[in-house]
Design a protein around this motif. Sequence first.
Motif, PDB file in Angstrom:
ATOM      1  N   ILE A 146       0.866  -1.171   0.000  1.00 49.55           N
ATOM      2  CA  ILE A 146       0.000   0.000   0.000  1.00 49.55           C
ATOM      3  C   ILE A 146       0.907   1.227   0.000  1.00 49.55           C
ATOM      4  O   ILE A 146       1.664   1.454   0.937  1.00 49.55           O
ATOM      5  CB  ILE A 146      -0.931   0.019   1.225  1.00 49.55           C
ATOM      6  N   THR A 148       1.579   4.592   0.714  1.00 50.15           N
ATOM      7  CA  THR A 148       0.986   5.634   1.542  1.00 50.15           C
ATOM      8  C   THR A 148       1.668   6.963   1.281  1.00 50.15           C
ATOM      9  O   THR A 148       2.871   7.008   1.067  1.00 50.15           O
ATOM     10  CB  THR A 148       1.142   5.275   3.028  1.00 50.15           C
ATOM     11  N   ASP A 239      -3.902   1.148  -2.853  1.00 49.86           N
ATOM     12  CA  ASP A 239      -3.955  -0.263  -2.521  1.00 49.86           C
ATOM     13  C   ASP A 239      -4.210  -1.038  -3.815  1.00 49.86           C
ATOM     14  O   ASP A 239      -5.353  -1.248  -4.211  1.00 49.86           O
ATOM     15  CB  ASP A 239      -5.065  -0.494  -1.497  1.00 49.86           C
TER      16      ASP A 239
ATOM     17  N   SER B  33       0.052  -9.335  -0.515  1.00 49.85           N
ATOM     18  CA  SER B  33      -0.075  -8.257   0.463  1.00 49.85           C
ATOM     19  C   SER B  33       1.303  -7.764   0.844  1.00 49.85           C
ATOM     20  O   SER B  33       2.308  -8.380   0.511  1.00 49.85           O
ATOM     21  CB  SER B  33      -0.786  -8.780   1.716  1.00 49.85           C
ATOM     22  N   THR B 189      -9.311  -4.744   4.226  1.00 50.24           N
ATOM     23  CA  THR B 189      -8.753  -3.652   3.422  1.00 50.24           C
ATOM     24  C   THR B 189      -8.889  -2.315   4.142  1.00 50.24           C
ATOM     25  O   THR B 189      -9.758  -2.131   4.991  1.00 50.24           O
ATOM     26  CB  THR B 189      -9.451  -3.518   2.060  1.00 50.24           C
ATOM     27  N   ARG B 190      -8.027  -1.381   3.743  1.00 53.09           N
ATOM     28  CA  ARG B 190      -8.026  -0.082   4.386  1.00 53.09           C
ATOM     29  C   ARG B 190      -9.333   0.665   4.099  1.00 53.09           C
ATOM     30  O   ARG B 190      -9.947   1.239   4.997  1.00 53.09           O
ATOM     31  CB  ARG B 190      -6.843   0.726   3.856  1.00 53.09           C
ATOM     32  N   ASP B 219      -4.358  -2.875   8.499  1.00 54.18           N
ATOM     33  CA  ASP B 219      -4.806  -2.065   7.363  1.00 54.18           C
ATOM     34  C   ASP B 219      -6.197  -1.489   7.628  1.00 54.18           C
ATOM     35  O   ASP B 219      -6.448  -0.302   7.412  1.00 54.18           O
ATOM     36  CB  ASP B 219      -4.827  -2.913   6.077  1.00 54.18           C
ATOM     37  N   ASP B 249       2.671   1.342   8.686  1.00 50.56           N
ATOM     38  CA  ASP B 249       1.755   2.483   8.790  1.00 50.56           C
ATOM     39  C   ASP B 249       1.044   2.536  10.140  1.00 50.56           C
ATOM     40  O   ASP B 249       0.703   3.604  10.637  1.00 50.56           O
ATOM     41  CB  ASP B 249       0.721   2.439   7.656  1.00 50.56           C
TER      42      ASP B 249
END
Lengths: 344, 316
Positions: A146, A148, A239, B33, B189-190, B219, B249
């Motif tokens: 992902i 960011t 994503d 992922s 998922t985010r 996430d 994150d």
Amino acid sequence: MPAAVKRILPQLITLLGVMVLVSLVFPDFLSIDYSDGRLVGPVIDVLKRGAPVALLAVGMTLVVATGGIDLSVGTLMAITGAVAAAAIVAGHGLVLAIVLALAAGLCAGGFSGFLVAVVGIQPIVATLILMISGRGIAQLITEGRILTFNMPGFAFLGSGTLLGVPVPVWIWLAVTALAIVIVRRTALGLLIESVGINRRASALAGVNARVILIAVYMASGLCAALAGIITTADIRGADANNAGLWLELDAILATVLGGNSLRGGRFSISAAVIGALIIQTINTGILLAGFPSEYNLVIKAVLVILILVVQSPSLAGDLKRLGSQLSRRAPRRSAKAAPQRSDR
Amino acid sequence: MKKLLAISVAVMGFGTTAAVAETVGFSQIGSESGWRAAETTITRQQAEKRGIDLRFSDAQQRQENQIAALRSFVAQGVDAILLAPVVSTGWDNILMEARDAEIPVVLLDRRIDAPDDLYMTAVGADSVHEGEVAGGWLVDEVGDRQCNVVELQGTTGSSVAIERKQGFENAIADHPNISIIRSQTGDFTRSGGKEVMESFLQAENGGRNICALFSHNDDMAVGAIQAIKEAGLNPGEDILTVSIDGVPDYFRAMANGDANATVELTPNMAGPAFDALQAWWQDGTLPPKFIQTPSTLYTQADDPEGEYQRRKDLGY
């Protein structure tokens, strides 16, 4: 009643019906508060969360009107989001990030359009190519993670507020209005419909079907790029695995709920966008109702089947015929009305 | 069907000078992922550190690619095989081929349905235990206070989601002051986490009824934290957040005070696997059939900024 309103009336009634249904399981559904300079409430969430599918539905309606279909839009969201995020991470700034993402959407749409219009591949196959392989492209851009970023200006497009209303809502409203003006205030809409009804005949009549076809796929790619930008901005990250996953199917469903025939021909962008809102109202309603998540898809499926059956023109004809037969049997009531099939 | 265009089967050897360097084939699922990418990175690092010649094969989420890779490892006569299986069934034949060639196979992360004499050992985390650690943190944190928890589930029906949910429920079972008031899937998922959290906030009086968030992965939690912020609340204070995975994150969110705790699912599955293999090569010690990796709890007190820096280049 103006023809334009009459056209979207079934969709409006359906939307209203779904809203009433959701209000039954979640009574506060229609409540809207104003706090911190922005409107807050489930309906606002529906308008905001419905943005990606509403945008995709605008492009999809144009493609469907030519008798085509665009399966690549969900994947395009992932690609364009990845392009935007990568541009931001590389320090290229807000404007360039948006321009690159939109350009990527246009190029990908142009590629599908080229395959359909020039090479002559069937639309479902031509767009399947990008649907399948495109996620790999997006993953190459994000390197499989992902991506960011931290840029308030870009995040504003996904989660900001303008005049109390979420920015994504403004975006899909503007795009829908613009698309309607372009196709209805010019002959373009008519040309698209004629290509959808009979490409050969319209070509013989002087319509440049090839250009029209490529243009609708590019428009669809552009809409997908906007949807990708909104989704990416919303979570402040690209994503590649999940952005827009299966949303092409929701977009097709929205188009069909909008009463547009997948065989092409006459189309209504506004009805398709209302179709997108119907889908989102169901989605949000399920989340608010608090059912166990195992039921989510079942509830959605049942509602969608119900709506499509009720909207079916042939069922409407059958009901009318049934009604007239019943009244014929009833004494003292004349039933002269011959059974009619009302096909749209 | 998530990943179809990717790096094709790449065989990479990490050169070592030692003539007796062991060769290990590693069949990875694919880049599904960020965690998976980190696992690949760490496996390579671990092999390099130990002077093991690692042959890497990316299966692009397809079992037939994994079987082909294993067959080629057997043909190459590698000293051991690491397998992160994409599905749980259909491995018996190829594992028998490996056994006939006397090549030990170590499963990473996921388990399979096969007789356990077909592989040497399996390395992985216990998802129920992860949920218990997360729940245990919340129990300690809130004490006797009344606490309404909202739960973001993983993909409906996935074993990880079922087991993490079970573990969390085990941990709060004896604490009637903690109750799960809403539970929905955010599909790991985010964006799913953000959308579902928005509806939770909407449904629970703008979030004022919610005391804590338990998310089945980081996430979703990162997305939910954004939703909490946009609703005008302060994540980490107004709503406590505890989650599982330990992705960079989320550590950054902890460093910023927006998140409270996470239970790490370590991507270092290869370390214990190599340990077991090296012990076996040295003196023939057979490892137990399941090697459980530690599920470490990290909170704001555990230098989240440092943990972020340590993880950000692993490929998450």
